[in-house]
Design an enzyme around this catalytic site. Structure first.
Site, short mmCIF file in Angstrom:
data_model
loop_
_atom_site.label_atom_id
_atom_site.label_comp_id
_atom_site.label_asym_id
_atom_site.label_seq_id
_atom_site.Cartn_x
_atom_site.Cartn_y
_atom_site.Cartn_z
N GLU A 262 0.88 -1.17 0.00
CA GLU A 262 0.00 0.00 0.00
C GLU A 262 0.91 1.21 0.00
O GLU A 262 1.52 1.53 1.02
CB GLU A 262 -0.88 0.00 1.26
CG GLU A 262 -1.87 -1.15 1.34
CD GLU A 262 -3.03 -1.01 0.37
OE1 GLU A 262 -3.22 0.09 -0.19
OE2 GLU A 262 -3.74 -2.00 0.18
N LEU A 263 1.02 1.87 -1.16
CA LEU A 263 2.07 2.88 -1.31
C LEU A 263 1.50 4.29 -1.46
O LEU A 263 0.35 4.54 -1.09
CB LEU A 263 2.96 2.49 -2.50
CG LEU A 263 3.49 1.05 -2.44
CD1 LEU A 263 4.31 0.69 -3.67
CD2 LEU A 263 4.31 0.80 -1.18
N CYS A 296 -2.47 9.14 2.57
CA CYS A 296 -2.16 8.67 1.22
C CYS A 296 -3.33 8.99 0.28
O CYS A 296 -3.15 9.13 -0.92
CB CYS A 296 -1.90 7.18 1.23
SG CYS A 296 -3.23 6.25 1.98
P1 NAP Z 1 8.04 5.39 4.72
O1 NAP Z 1 9.14 6.33 4.94
O2 NAP Z 1 8.02 4.61 3.45
O3 NAP Z 1 8.05 4.39 5.98
C1 NAP Z 1 7.09 3.39 6.13
C2 NAP Z 1 7.66 2.26 6.97
O4 NAP Z 1 8.78 1.69 6.29
C3 NAP Z 1 8.16 2.70 8.34
O5 NAP Z 1 7.89 1.68 9.27
C4 NAP Z 1 9.66 2.83 8.10
O6 NAP Z 1 10.41 2.64 9.27
C5 NAP Z 1 9.91 1.70 7.13
N1 NAP Z 1 11.11 1.91 6.33
C6 NAP Z 1 11.62 3.08 5.87
N2 NAP Z 1 12.74 2.85 5.15
C7 NAP Z 1 12.94 1.52 5.16
C8 NAP Z 1 13.95 0.66 4.60
N3 NAP Z 1 14.95 1.15 3.86
N4 NAP Z 1 13.86 -0.66 4.80
C9 NAP Z 1 12.85 -1.14 5.53
N5 NAP Z 1 11.87 -0.41 6.10
C10 NAP Z 1 11.90 0.91 5.90
O7 NAP Z 1 6.61 6.08 4.82
P2 NAP Z 1 6.07 7.07 5.93
O8 NAP Z 1 6.76 8.38 5.77
O9 NAP Z 1 6.10 6.40 7.26
O10 NAP Z 1 4.53 7.19 5.51
C11 NAP Z 1 4.08 8.03 4.53
C12 NAP Z 1 3.90 7.29 3.22
O11 NAP Z 1 3.02 6.18 3.40
C13 NAP Z 1 3.25 8.14 2.16
O12 NAP Z 1 3.90 7.93 0.93
C14 NAP Z 1 1.81 7.62 2.11
O13 NAP Z 1 1.16 7.84 0.89
C15 NAP Z 1 2.03 6.18 2.39
N6 NAP Z 1 0.79 5.57 2.88
C16 NAP Z 1 0.09 4.76 2.04
C17 NAP Z 1 -1.11 4.20 2.46
C18 NAP Z 1 -1.90 3.30 1.55
O14 NAP Z 1 -2.79 2.62 2.04
N7 NAP Z 1 -1.62 3.24 0.26
C19 NAP Z 1 -1.59 4.48 3.73
C20 NAP Z 1 -0.86 5.31 4.57
C21 NAP Z 1 0.35 5.85 4.13
P3 NAP Z 1 11.16 3.88 10.00
O15 NAP Z 1 10.08 4.75 10.52
O16 NAP Z 1 11.94 3.21 11.06
O17 NAP Z 1 11.99 4.55 8.94
#
Ligand code: NAP
Length: 489
Positions: A262-263, A296
């Site tokens: 879910e991105l 998102c």
């Molecule tokens: P993110 O930076 O991608 O982080 C999401 C998760 O991934 C966190 O638990 C993060 O951990 C982990 N993560 C980050 N880098 C990683 C890596 N290199 N390897 C493994 N895990 C890693 O996203 P966010 O800033 O938390 O959330 C915002 C994003 O989520 C937006 O793009 C939004 O659109 C998307 N989103 C999508 C949906 C949907 O249903 N499509 C719903 C909600 C949010 P750490 O915190 O420890 O870095």
């Protein structure tokens, strides 16, 4: 609901700040702790344990040890435990909302809505646990029967973002457990306390030891890589940015792990001349400002047909200016802070870039001075098509408004993005609404609504917004494998 407690120490769930491995709350191997801040003040409010790779392996040990027993637990029993999770969440809605608001910053009213939405995933999947059916058919050649049975996929790694710390966790935990899978949840570093609260709640509801394990780590990439390299982990369910999703898909390929992603999104919000403008403004405010723009599904680009543009822009700007910006945990706040300083800089850069290229600021347009990570609700007009904001997720309280002339032009502009999560359409002509919906490249369409999220509906995106669906019956199937048995009798 009762009034919110005054500080984090008054919230009983805030005491759960160590790793949950098996049924034990553990300090983990790392001596340091991860600090948790209140985005409304920038101040430290708590800390959580910092897992090592060895702690992650221990979490897989616990999940693997519990897997066979949980898969064999009667679906009705799994469903009843999930139902108790729902009831406990409703019982504790006030303190959970307060906890979310303190560590994420969102307005308390948004946090309360999130708790209710998150709880519904427990209720929905409690009901789905007993609706796992298979298929039986006669092979077309008549030689044998085709029997298809759905079985739990196995140990599942659930990775969640900070923007809906409760709902993104329950949207994964509930279907995983309903399907008979055990799991390891790795929440975002900004909002770990809500995740641990979900773990405490699950244990109280009767989820057996090892069925849910939760770890937080400052060495995110190292720990997640170790988990994805472990042959016992068979499923990755990730919600987060497209950028990180791509990295994880590559990593998951090594062990050919089943992935649900879910991105990110870049939702168009299209208003036709024939729309009810007051309803479009109200829906636009929900689509843009729920969660302060950090969703998102947030409307990222407003496309308004020329004849409606003046009225919509004026009324929308008035609504944005009328928002009360303040600390998330203050019950009168409409719009809380962004999650951290980096988020404020990113939003400000996007606005500055648009203004450099010709956009006009109608209201807001800058960070708010003082403590915390606040950005003023902003409306931009005269939007240049080539601005960075047209292509990138804003994730903040900024609404760029573009003008279009024809239906074909609106569809072309809306689809001109790598994302495809959700699109919003406002028109009083249902034939047009459905015709446009069929042409929009998105996994979800809202016609005359500012909100699509519903545990009973399949949530997910096309293009680079993701793979798979959460919620609905689809959500449980993401945690199951179809087994085909060829038989003859
Ligand atoms: P993110 O930076 O991608 O982080 C999401 C998760 O991934 C966190 O638990 C993060 O951990 C982990 N993560 C980050 N880098 C990683 C890596 N290199 N390897 C493994 N895990 C890693 O996203 P966010 O800033 O938390 O959330 C915002 C994003 O989520 C937006 O793009 C939004 O659109 C998307 N989103 C999508 C949906 C949907 O249903 N499509 C719903 C909600 C949010 P750490 O915190 O420890 O870095």
């Amino acid at each position: 609901m009762q009034s919110a407690s005054k500080s984090i120490q008054d919230i009983p769930y805030a005491q759960f700040n160590n790793l949950l491995i098996g049924s034990a709350w553990q300090q983990g191997g790392q001596t340091g702790r991860i600090s948790v801040e209140d985005p409304s003040t920038g101040e430290h409010i708590n800390d959580v344990a910092d897992a090592t790779v060895a702690d992650a392996a221990a979490a897989v040990d616990a999940a693997a040890a519990a897997a066979e027993g949980w898969a064999a637990t009667a679906p009705r029993e799994r469903g009843e435990i999930l139902r108790r999770c729902f009831e406990l969440m409703i019982r504790d809605a006030d303190q959970l909302a307060r906890l979310i608001s303190l560590e994420n910053g969102k307005a308390l009213k948004d946090a309360r809505s999130e708790v209710l939405y998150a709880a519904e995933f427990f209720r929905w999947f409690a009901e789905e646990a007993v609706r796992i059916s298979g298929d039986l058919a006669i092979a077309p050649g008549g030689a044998n029967r085709i029997l298809v049975q759905y079985q739990p996929i196995g140990v599942s790694l659930l990775i969640t973002p900070w923007n809906f710390p409760a709902a993104m966790a329950t949207r994964k935990i509930a279907p995983a457990l309903a399907a008979g899978c055990t799991c390891i949840l790795k929440p975002a570093t900004e909002t770990p306390l809500t995740a641990y609260a979900m773990g405490a709640l699950c244990l109280e509801a009767g989820v057996p030891a090892g069925v849910i394990n939760i770890i937080t780590s400052s060495a995110t990439s190292e720990v997640v890589n170790a988990l994805l390299s472990d042959k016992r982990v068979r499923k990755l369910s990730f919600t987060g940015s497209t950028e990180v999703g791509r990295i994880l898909l590559r990593k998951a390929a090594d062990q050919v792990i089943n992935c649900s992603m879910e991105l990110g999104g870049n939702a168009p919000f299209i208003v036709f001349d024939d729309a009810d403008i007051e309803k479009a403004v109200a829906g636009g405010m929900i689509a843009k400002m729920r969660n302060g723009g950090e969703a998102c599904t947030a409307a990222n680009r407003f496309y308004v047909q020329r004849g409606a543009a003046d009225k919509f822009s004026r009324r929308f700007a008035e609504a944005m200016e009328g928002l009360r910006v303040g600390p998330g945990a203050d019950p009168s706040t409409d719009c809380g802070p962004l999650v951290n300083a980096k988020a404020v800089s990113k939003v400000d850069e996007l606005v500055k870039d648009a203004v450099r290229r010709s956009a006009r600021i109608v209201c807001g347009g800058s960070p708010i001075d003082g403590a915390g990570y606040f950005y003023a609700p902003t409306v931009l007009l005269d939007m240049p098509a080539d601005a960075d904001i047209t292509r990138e997720e804003i994730f903040g309280p900024v609404a760029p408004i573009y003008i279009f002339d024809t239906e074909e032009e609106a569809i072309q502009l809306a689809n001109d993005t790598e994302y495809g999560l959700v699109s919003y359409v406002y028109t009083e002509d249902l034939r047009r609404g459905l015709r446009v919906s069929e042409k929009l490249e998105a996994g979800m369409i809202a016609i005359n609504r500012g909100l699509v999220s519903d545990p009973a509906a399949p949530f997910g995106g096309v293009k680079q917004s993701g793979l798979g669906r959460e919620g609905a019956h689809h959500g449980i199937l993401e945690f199951m494998e179809a087994k085909y048995i060829a038989t003859d009798w």
